[in-house]
Design a protein around this motif. Structure first.
Motif, mmCIF file in Angstrom:
data_model
loop_
_atom_site.group_PDB
_atom_site.id
_atom_site.type_symbol
_atom_site.label_atom_id
_atom_site.label_comp_id
_atom_site.label_asym_id
_atom_site.label_seq_id
_atom_site.Cartn_x
_atom_site.Cartn_y
_atom_site.Cartn_z
ATOM 1 N N ALA A 40 13.962 -5.169 8.499
ATOM 2 C CA ALA A 40 13.915 -4.444 9.875
ATOM 3 C C ALA A 40 13.919 -5.521 11.119
ATOM 4 O O ALA A 40 13.704 -6.850 10.819
ATOM 5 N N GLU A 41 14.375 -5.161 11.913
ATOM 6 C CA GLU A 41 14.728 -6.084 13.454
ATOM 7 C C GLU A 41 13.402 -6.043 14.382
ATOM 8 O O GLU A 41 13.551 -6.827 15.118
ATOM 9 N N ASP A 42 12.595 -4.909 14.223
ATOM 10 C CA ASP A 42 11.309 -5.071 15.086
ATOM 11 C C ASP A 42 10.245 -4.084 14.409
ATOM 12 O O ASP A 42 10.625 -3.623 13.144
ATOM 13 N N GLY A 43 9.122 -4.396 14.943
ATOM 14 C CA GLY A 43 7.790 -3.750 14.385
ATOM 15 C C GLY A 43 7.916 -2.128 13.991
ATOM 16 O O GLY A 43 7.407 -1.685 13.007
ATOM 17 N N LEU A 44 8.725 -1.713 15.113
ATOM 18 C CA LEU A 44 8.834 -0.020 14.805
ATOM 19 C C LEU A 44 9.690 0.268 13.633
ATOM 20 O O LEU A 44 9.175 1.194 12.943
ATOM 21 N N PRO B 81 6.630 -1.001 0.089
ATOM 22 C CA PRO B 81 6.772 -2.056 -0.792
ATOM 23 C C PRO B 81 5.296 -2.626 -0.992
ATOM 24 O O PRO B 81 4.493 -2.333 -0.630
ATOM 25 N N ASP B 82 5.540 -3.658 -1.992
ATOM 26 C CA ASP B 82 4.113 -4.168 -2.424
ATOM 27 C C ASP B 82 3.832 -5.461 -1.493
ATOM 28 O O ASP B 82 2.708 -5.524 -1.231
ATOM 29 N N VAL B 83 4.675 -5.942 -0.598
ATOM 30 C CA VAL B 83 4.603 -7.009 0.188
ATOM 31 C C VAL B 83 5.522 -6.703 1.402
ATOM 32 O O VAL B 83 6.742 -6.455 1.392
ATOM 33 N N ALA B 84 5.155 -6.706 2.523
ATOM 34 C CA ALA B 84 5.796 -7.094 3.995
ATOM 35 C C ALA B 84 5.715 -8.389 4.592
ATOM 36 O O ALA B 84 4.455 -8.861 4.776
ATOM 37 N N LEU B 85 6.875 -8.922 4.960
ATOM 38 C CA LEU B 85 6.688 -10.009 5.644
ATOM 39 C C LEU B 85 7.096 -9.701 7.012
ATOM 40 O O LEU B 85 7.936 -9.431 7.350
ATOM 41 N N LEU B 86 6.126 -10.122 7.890
ATOM 42 C CA LEU B 86 6.261 -9.721 9.386
ATOM 43 C C LEU B 86 6.149 -11.043 10.345
ATOM 44 O O LEU B 86 5.442 -11.722 10.303
ATOM 45 N N ASP B 87 7.349 -10.964 11.168
ATOM 46 C CA ASP B 87 7.637 -12.136 12.135
ATOM 47 C C ASP B 87 6.368 -11.689 13.349
ATOM 48 O O ASP B 87 6.076 -10.512 13.630
ATOM 49 N N VAL B 88 5.887 -12.646 13.880
ATOM 50 C CA VAL B 88 4.697 -12.374 15.050
ATOM 51 C C VAL B 88 5.564 -12.011 16.151
ATOM 52 O O VAL B 88 5.158 -10.844 16.881
ATOM 53 N N GLN B 89 6.565 -12.448 16.646
ATOM 54 C CA GLN B 89 7.016 -12.186 17.954
ATOM 55 C C GLN B 89 8.333 -11.393 17.790
ATOM 56 O O GLN B 89 9.617 -11.944 17.038
ATOM 57 N N MET B 90 8.559 -10.060 17.767
ATOM 58 C CA MET B 90 10.017 -9.164 17.826
ATOM 59 C C MET B 90 9.785 -8.086 18.896
ATOM 60 O O MET B 90 8.825 -7.844 19.606
ATOM 61 N N PRO B 91 10.999 -7.898 19.214
ATOM 62 C CA PRO B 91 11.142 -6.757 20.326
ATOM 63 C C PRO B 91 10.513 -5.334 19.987
ATOM 64 O O PRO B 91 10.312 -5.247 19.034
ATOM 65 N N ARG B 92 10.424 -4.764 21.276
ATOM 66 C CA ARG B 92 9.731 -3.342 20.977
ATOM 67 C C ARG B 92 8.171 -3.349 20.642
ATOM 68 O O ARG B 92 7.431 -3.026 21.266
ATOM 69 N N LEU B 93 7.984 -3.707 19.349
ATOM 70 C CA LEU B 93 6.906 -4.001 18.810
ATOM 71 C C LEU B 93 6.782 -5.093 17.946
ATOM 72 O O LEU B 93 7.546 -5.266 16.862
ATOM 73 N N ASP B 94 5.726 -6.092 18.160
ATOM 74 C CA ASP B 94 5.678 -7.266 17.369
ATOM 75 C C ASP B 94 4.866 -7.097 15.916
ATOM 76 O O ASP B 94 4.307 -5.998 15.775
ATOM 77 N N GLY B 95 5.081 -8.111 15.194
ATOM 78 C CA GLY B 95 4.256 -8.071 13.762
ATOM 79 C C GLY B 95 2.992 -7.712 13.886
ATOM 80 O O GLY B 95 2.541 -6.736 13.252
ATOM 81 N N LEU B 96 2.075 -8.525 14.768
ATOM 82 C CA LEU B 96 0.686 -8.176 14.675
ATOM 83 C C LEU B 96 0.370 -6.780 15.161
ATOM 84 O O LEU B 96 -0.502 -5.945 14.836
ATOM 85 N N GLY B 97 1.264 -6.110 16.339
ATOM 86 C CA GLY B 97 1.006 -4.985 16.889
ATOM 87 C C GLY B 97 1.184 -3.894 15.954
ATOM 88 O O GLY B 97 0.763 -2.455 15.958
ATOM 89 N N ALA B 98 2.191 -4.060 14.951
ATOM 90 C CA ALA B 98 2.524 -3.083 13.846
ATOM 91 C C ALA B 98 1.743 -2.996 12.832
ATOM 92 O O ALA B 98 1.673 -2.067 11.897
ATOM 93 N N MET B 99 0.850 -4.128 12.597
ATOM 94 C CA MET B 99 0.022 -4.076 11.441
ATOM 95 C C MET B 99 -0.857 -2.802 10.972
ATOM 96 O O MET B 99 -0.992 -2.354 9.842
#
Length: 218
Positions: A34-38, A49-67
């Motif tokens: 994925a390119e962003d949190g949404l 999935p068993d695991v998701a790796l999320l970047d903190v800073q992404m456009p539209r919705l960041d990793g922390l906001g998507a959790m």
């Protein structure tokens, strides 16, 4: 068991590097990117999935906001926050939102693979620099946390303290069950009870308390 992973990062080169590292392990499969949190929320809902790796800073919705949305969509997906930035606010927010892992992009390939395997198996995983940042800190604040941790764990049974110490040392549920000669379901019940008694949301927060209380044996 093959660990199924979704990657979320807005930089294509970063995603390609992560995919290359992770798929070099025979037991890890990257099922979507994925390119962003949404987009991450939708892909995780679809692939579970068993695991998701999320970047903190992404456009539209960041990793922390998507959790929170990710946890609602796929409760069994373990979350790892992967970032360039070693900032206390990011670490605290990620752990409060239920991340089982917090890792730096500068981590080694071996550590990245080990971290994904660990959280997939139910363990908590922090990069060494992150763990040091969480556990260390100004002397007075650290002493206060240690006193609070000792007070919280004093009310636990001997077995609960032993399990918390092993959890803080990074053992997964399966490893705890083997070490304690108990069924894995029994270990899960103990861990759930520990989270409630310690007043924390996840294993990472419980592990920090166990470490600060001096329950980890070298």
């Amino acid at each position: 068991m093959v660990v199924r992973v979704v990657l979320a990062d807005d930089e294509g080169l970063v995603r390609a590097g992560l995919r290359s590292i992770l798929t070099s392990a025979a037991d890890i499969e990257v099922v979507a990117e994925a390119e962003d949190g949404l987009e991450a929320i939708e892909l995780i809902r679809r692939h579970r999935p068993d695991v998701a790796l999320l970047d903190v800073q992404m456009p539209r919705l960041d990793g922390l906001g998507a959790m929170s949305a990710i946890r609602a969509a796929s409760p069994d997906t373990a979350l790892i926050v992967l970032t360039t930035f070693l900032e206390d606010e990011y670490i605290a927010d990620a752990l409060n939102e239920g991340a089982l892992g917090f890792m730096l992009k500068a981590t080694s390939p071996r550590e990245l693979i080990d971290g994904v395997r660990a959280v997939a198996d139910g363990a908590a995983y922090l990069s060494p620099k992150v763990a040091k940042r969480v556990i260390a800190g100004p002397g007075a604040r650290r002493m206060s946390r240690e006193a609070t941790a000792r007070e919280l764990t004093a009310a636990l049974s001997d077995r609960e303290r032993t399990i918390l110490g092993l959890l803080a040392a990074g053992l997964s549920n399966a490893e705890l069950a083997d070490r304690m000669h108990l069924a894995e379901g029994t270990i899960k019940s103990y861990v759930s009870t520990l989270l409630t008694r310690l007043g924390v949301k996840n294993r990472v927060q419980a592990a920090i308390i166990g470490y600060e209380a001096g329950l980890v044996r070298e």
